[in-house]
Scaffold this motif. Structure first.
Motif, PDB file in Angstrom:
ATOM      1  N   MET A   1       0.847  -1.184   0.000  1.00  0.00           N
ATOM      2  CA  MET A   1       0.000   0.000   0.000  1.00  0.00           C
ATOM      3  C   MET A   1       0.889   1.243   0.000  1.00  0.00           C
ATOM      4  SD  MET A   1      -3.164   1.108   2.265  1.00  0.00           S
ATOM      5  CE  MET A   1      -4.312   1.222   0.977  1.00  0.00           C
ATOM      6  N   PRO A   2       0.580   2.208  -0.828  1.00  0.00           N
ATOM      7  CA  PRO A   2       1.377   3.441  -0.863  1.00  0.00           C
ATOM      8  C   PRO A   2       1.239   4.232   0.431  1.00  0.00           C
ATOM      9  CG  PRO A   2      -0.257   3.410  -2.641  1.00  0.00           C
ATOM     10  CD  PRO A   2      -0.460   2.197  -1.821  1.00  0.00           C
ATOM     11  N   LYS A   3       2.300   4.891   0.783  1.00  0.00           N
ATOM     12  CA  LYS A   3       2.296   5.777   1.941  1.00  0.00           C
ATOM     13  C   LYS A   3       2.542   7.193   1.457  1.00  0.00           C
ATOM     14  CE  LYS A   3       1.619   3.020   5.311  1.00  0.00           C
ATOM     15  NZ  LYS A   3       0.434   3.164   6.134  1.00  0.00           N
ATOM     16  N   GLY A   4       1.955   8.141   2.120  1.00  0.00           N
ATOM     17  CA  GLY A   4       2.125   9.522   1.714  1.00  0.00           C
ATOM     18  C   GLY A   4       2.163  10.460   2.892  1.00  0.00           C
ATOM     19  N   ARG A   5       2.448  11.679   2.566  1.00  0.00           N
ATOM     20  CA  ARG A   5       2.363  12.760   3.543  1.00  0.00           C
ATOM     21  C   ARG A   5       2.171  14.035   2.743  1.00  0.00           C
ATOM     22  NH1 ARG A   5       6.915  15.931   4.070  1.00  0.00           N
ATOM     23  NH2 ARG A   5       8.749  15.065   3.081  1.00  0.00           N
ATOM     24  N   ILE A   6       1.669  15.033   3.411  1.00  0.00           N
ATOM     25  CA  ILE A   6       1.465  16.321   2.753  1.00  0.00           C
ATOM     26  C   ILE A   6       2.063  17.422   3.614  1.00  0.00           C
ATOM     27  CG2 ILE A   6      -0.654  15.565   1.598  1.00  0.00           C
ATOM     28  CD1 ILE A   6      -2.191  17.295   3.671  1.00  0.00           C
ATOM     29  N   THR A   7       2.374  18.514   2.970  1.00  0.00           N
ATOM     30  CA  THR A   7       2.713  19.733   3.689  1.00  0.00           C
ATOM     31  C   THR A   7       1.724  20.794   3.241  1.00  0.00           C
ATOM     32  OG1 THR A   7       4.321  20.427   2.028  1.00  0.00           O
ATOM     33  CG2 THR A   7       5.162  19.176   3.904  1.00  0.00           C
ATOM     34  N   ILE A   8       1.334  21.620   4.174  1.00  0.00           N
ATOM     35  CA  ILE A   8       0.363  22.672   3.890  1.00  0.00           C
ATOM     36  C   ILE A   8       1.018  24.011   4.192  1.00  0.00           C
ATOM     37  CG2 ILE A   8      -1.891  23.644   4.501  1.00  0.00           C
ATOM     38  CD1 ILE A   8      -2.667  20.757   5.380  1.00  0.00           C
ATOM     39  N   ASN A   9       1.003  24.900   3.221  1.00  0.00           N
ATOM     40  CA  ASN A   9       1.526  26.245   3.409  1.00  0.00           C
ATOM     41  C   ASN A   9       0.483  27.018   4.219  1.00  0.00           C
ATOM     42  OD1 ASN A   9       2.260  28.955   3.196  1.00  0.00           O
ATOM     43  ND2 ASN A   9       3.123  28.678   1.158  1.00  0.00           N
ATOM     44  N   GLU A  10       0.663  27.047   5.523  1.00  0.00           N
ATOM     45  CA  GLU A  10      -0.324  27.647   6.412  1.00  0.00           C
ATOM     46  C   GLU A  10      -0.504  29.141   6.171  1.00  0.00           C
ATOM     47  OE1 GLU A  10       0.092  26.639  10.518  1.00  0.00           O
ATOM     48  OE2 GLU A  10       0.496  24.538  10.064  1.00  0.00           O
ATOM     49  N   ASP A  11       0.522  29.822   5.710  1.00  0.00           N
ATOM     50  CA  ASP A  11       0.410  31.256   5.469  1.00  0.00           C
ATOM     51  C   ASP A  11      -0.526  31.562   4.305  1.00  0.00           C
ATOM     52  OD1 ASP A  11       2.117  31.886   7.551  1.00  0.00           O
ATOM     53  OD2 ASP A  11       3.895  31.777   6.264  1.00  0.00           O
ATOM     54  N   ARG A  12      -0.623  30.662   3.338  1.00  0.00           N
ATOM     55  CA  ARG A  12      -1.489  30.871   2.177  1.00  0.00           C
ATOM     56  C   ARG A  12      -2.892  30.302   2.367  1.00  0.00           C
ATOM     57  NH1 ARG A  12       1.222  29.236  -3.294  1.00  0.00           N
ATOM     58  NH2 ARG A  12      -0.804  30.016  -3.921  1.00  0.00           N
ATOM     59  N   CYS A  13      -3.052  29.388   3.306  1.00  0.00           N
ATOM     60  CA  CYS A  13      -4.324  28.699   3.505  1.00  0.00           C
ATOM     61  C   CYS A  13      -5.373  29.668   4.052  1.00  0.00           C
ATOM     62  CB  CYS A  13      -4.134  27.539   4.479  1.00  0.00           C
ATOM     63  SG  CYS A  13      -5.648  26.611   4.822  1.00  0.00           S
ATOM     64  N   LYS A  14      -6.556  29.648   3.441  1.00  0.00           N
ATOM     65  CA  LYS A  14      -7.636  30.519   3.911  1.00  0.00           C
ATOM     66  C   LYS A  14      -8.696  29.756   4.694  1.00  0.00           C
ATOM     67  CE  LYS A  14     -10.194  30.290  -0.431  1.00  0.00           C
ATOM     68  NZ  LYS A  14     -10.463  30.975  -1.662  1.00  0.00           N
ATOM     69  N   GLY A  15      -8.428  28.490   5.009  1.00  0.00           N
ATOM     70  CA  GLY A  15      -9.337  27.730   5.858  1.00  0.00           C
ATOM     71  C   GLY A  15     -10.665  27.400   5.224  1.00  0.00           C
ATOM     72  N   CYS A  16     -10.697  27.197   3.922  1.00  0.00           N
ATOM     73  CA  CYS A  16     -11.960  26.908   3.233  1.00  0.00           C
ATOM     74  C   CYS A  16     -12.482  25.510   3.534  1.00  0.00           C
ATOM     75  CB  CYS A  16     -11.808  27.094   1.730  1.00  0.00           C
ATOM     76  SG  CYS A  16     -10.752  25.863   0.922  1.00  0.00           S
ATOM     77  N   ALA A  17     -11.616  24.617   4.012  1.00  0.00           N
ATOM     78  CA  ALA A  17     -11.954  23.245   4.419  1.00  0.00           C
ATOM     79  C   ALA A  17     -12.277  22.312   3.258  1.00  0.00           C
ATOM     80  CB  ALA A  17     -13.080  23.234   5.439  1.00  0.00           C
ATOM     81  N   LEU A  18     -12.034  22.714   2.024  1.00  0.00           N
ATOM     82  CA  LEU A  18     -12.288  21.815   0.900  1.00  0.00           C
ATOM     83  C   LEU A  18     -11.383  20.590   0.956  1.00  0.00           C
ATOM     84  CD1 LEU A  18     -12.826  24.365  -2.001  1.00  0.00           C
ATOM     85  CD2 LEU A  18     -14.549  22.991  -0.826  1.00  0.00           C
ATOM     86  N   CYS A  19     -10.169  20.749   1.439  1.00  0.00           N
ATOM     87  CA  CYS A  19      -9.255  19.614   1.553  1.00  0.00           C
ATOM     88  C   CYS A  19      -9.749  18.610   2.595  1.00  0.00           C
ATOM     89  CB  CYS A  19      -7.842  20.084   1.877  1.00  0.00           C
ATOM     90  SG  CYS A  19      -7.706  21.054   3.390  1.00  0.00           S
ATOM     91  N   THR A  20     -10.362  19.098   3.658  1.00  0.00           N
ATOM     92  CA  THR A  20     -10.874  18.192   4.686  1.00  0.00           C
ATOM     93  C   THR A  20     -12.008  17.344   4.144  1.00  0.00           C
ATOM     94  OG1 THR A  20     -12.480  19.758   5.606  1.00  0.00           O
ATOM     95  CG2 THR A  20     -10.250  19.826   6.510  1.00  0.00           C
ATOM     96  N   ILE A  21     -12.791  17.904   3.257  1.00  0.00           N
ATOM     97  CA  ILE A  21     -13.895  17.176   2.635  1.00  0.00           C
ATOM     98  C   ILE A  21     -13.364  16.183   1.607  1.00  0.00           C
ATOM     99  CG2 ILE A  21     -15.942  17.426   1.180  1.00  0.00           C
ATOM    100  CD1 ILE A  21     -16.219  20.277   2.471  1.00  0.00           C
ATOM    101  N   ALA A  22     -12.331  16.564   0.874  1.00  0.00           N
ATOM    102  CA  ALA A  22     -11.788  15.730  -0.199  1.00  0.00           C
ATOM    103  C   ALA A  22     -10.978  14.545   0.308  1.00  0.00           C
ATOM    104  CB  ALA A  22     -10.921  16.577  -1.124  1.00  0.00           C
ATOM    105  N   CYS A  23     -10.429  14.629   1.505  1.00  0.00           N
ATOM    106  CA  CYS A  23      -9.542  13.578   2.004  1.00  0.00           C
ATOM    107  C   CYS A  23     -10.326  12.310   2.351  1.00  0.00           C
ATOM    108  CB  CYS A  23      -8.781  14.060   3.240  1.00  0.00           C
ATOM    109  SG  CYS A  23      -7.677  12.803   3.923  1.00  0.00           S
ATOM    110  N   PRO A  24     -10.093  11.211   1.617  1.00  0.00           N
ATOM    111  CA  PRO A  24     -10.837   9.981   1.905  1.00  0.00           C
ATOM    112  C   PRO A  24     -10.401   9.304   3.207  1.00  0.00           C
ATOM    113  CG  PRO A  24      -9.253   9.585   0.157  1.00  0.00           C
ATOM    114  CD  PRO A  24      -9.206  11.058   0.465  1.00  0.00           C
TER     115      PRO A  24
END
Length: 82
Positions: A1-24
């Motif tokens: 199974m593939p493993k992953g990680r992400i980094t989020i540029n917190e300074d650019r993030c506007k907190g729209c939460a679309l990523c939270t909805i998209a994450c399975p």
């Protein structure tokens, strides 16, 4: 199974939460304890169990291109030679 990680540029993030909805895997949530310089609550990777697969759905959903995805796929040939 593939493993992953992400980094989020917190300074650019506007907190729209679309990523939270998209994450399975449900490994992204909005911060509750801080805001960025623009006054938004940024998204955070919360993955203590390592469930992120690096599918990149969060990055595709992010309208501000704040997410970088890193993915490692196990080499099946290496496992067969062991």
């Amino acid at each position: 199974m593939p493993k992953g990680r992400i980094t989020i540029n917190e300074d650019r993030c506007k907190g729209c939460a679309l990523c939270t909805i998209a994450c399975p895997q449900g490994t992204i949530m909005l911060a509750t304890d801080r805001v960025n310089a623009k006054g938004y609550t940024p998204a955070l990777l919360v993955d203590p169990q390592g469930r992120c697969t690096g599918c990149a759905l969060c990055a595709v959903a992010c309208p501000d291109v704040c997410i970088t995805v890193y993915r490692s796929v196990p080499n099946p040939q290496a496992a067969a030679t062991v």
